[in-house]
Design an enzyme around this catalytic site. Structure first.
Site, PDB file in Angstrom:
ATOM      1  N   TYR A 130       0.833  -1.203   0.000  1.00  0.00           N
ATOM      2  CA  TYR A 130       0.000   0.000   0.000  1.00  0.00           C
ATOM      3  C   TYR A 130       0.869   1.254   0.000  1.00  0.00           C
ATOM      4  CZ  TYR A 130      -3.477   3.425   1.564  1.00  0.00           C
ATOM      5  OH  TYR A 130      -4.280   4.530   1.657  1.00  0.00           O
ATOM      6  N   LYS A 134       1.473   4.112  -3.094  1.00  0.00           N
ATOM      7  CA  LYS A 134       1.241   5.549  -2.910  1.00  0.00           C
ATOM      8  C   LYS A 134       2.513   6.341  -3.194  1.00  0.00           C
ATOM      9  CE  LYS A 134      -3.091   5.633  -1.468  1.00  0.00           C
ATOM     10  NZ  LYS A 134      -4.157   6.328  -2.231  1.00  0.00           N
TER      11      LYS A 134
END
Length: 228
Positions: A130, A134
């Site tokens: 994750y 990003k």
């Protein structure tokens, strides 16, 4: 700086989400903006003289290119979870590829400013999928060359979601309980209201500071203070 005699035109992607929906409403109420264009998967239950809605398929992004014309500010509030997306591949599509596609189209059509929600801990070198995704999104957007790029890294986002996420609900209750002890010491970890993020994004857009900027969670709290 902001020019008062120019009504700005905004384009919002991710308007059906928690922050995106609040952002659209804030933009519609702000006299600095003359038109708000949203690209959505499904129409918003909202009507306003300044609002233009377009249902789009990001897999056919080239068909949307004309919608980026005459836009001053591109706001990106896209975001999902791996659980909702169904796989890491689908998650990356929404949180990396779609923002990048929008950014490229915006730059090609003269959009000077982009504002995007990332996440606390974003890091292209992270071992966490994750956070790495990003971070890679941030790096890709930074390389495009906008006159102004503003990246917001909030902590846990609070607000009334249409979809209930059990993990986030539990975390939100815990963060609210701890919030009284966290102020001033570890502000960068404090949960943050979606409305605060929306106000921070709009406030920064109207200042029009040139260059690439990253705003940590504690800074977003300050930038999005409700002074009304």
């Amino acid at each position: 700086m902001y020019l008062e005699n120019h009504e700005r035109q905004a384009l919002v992607i991710g308007a059906t989400g928690l922050v995106g929906g609040l952002l659209v409403r804030s933009l519609l109420q702000n006299p600095a903006y003359g038109r708000i264009r949203v690209l959505v998967r499904r129409p918003l239950e909202l009507e306003h003289a300044k609002l233009e809605q377009y249902v789009v398929d990001w897999e056919q992004h080239e068909e949307q290119k004309d919608l980026f014309r005459d836009v001053d500010d591109l706001y990106c509030c896209l975001g999902t979870t791996i659980k909702k997306a169904g796989s890491q591949e689908n998650f990356r599509q929404v949180d990396f590829h779609y923002p990048l596609k929008a950014a490229i189209l915006a730059k090609e059509h003269g959009v000077s400013q982009m504002l995007v929600i990332s996440s606390m801990g974003a890091d292209a070198g992270s071992r966490i999928f994750y956070s790495r995704t990003k971070g890679e999104m941030e790096e890709a957007l930074s390389a495009i060359g906008f006159v102004s790029l503003h990246i917001f890294r909030p902590s846990l986002i609070l607000g009334d979601r249409k979809e209930k996420r059990l993990g986030e609900q539990l975390a939100a209750h815990a963060m609210k309980f701890l919030d009284r002890w966290m102020k001033g010491r570890v502000d960068k970890y404090r949960a943050i209201q979606a409305s605060t993020i929306a106000r921070a994004m709009m406030n920064i857009a109207l200042v029009q500071t040139r260059g690439n900027h990253v705003y940590s969670n504690d800074v977003i709290h300050v930038l999005g203070l409700d002074e009304s």
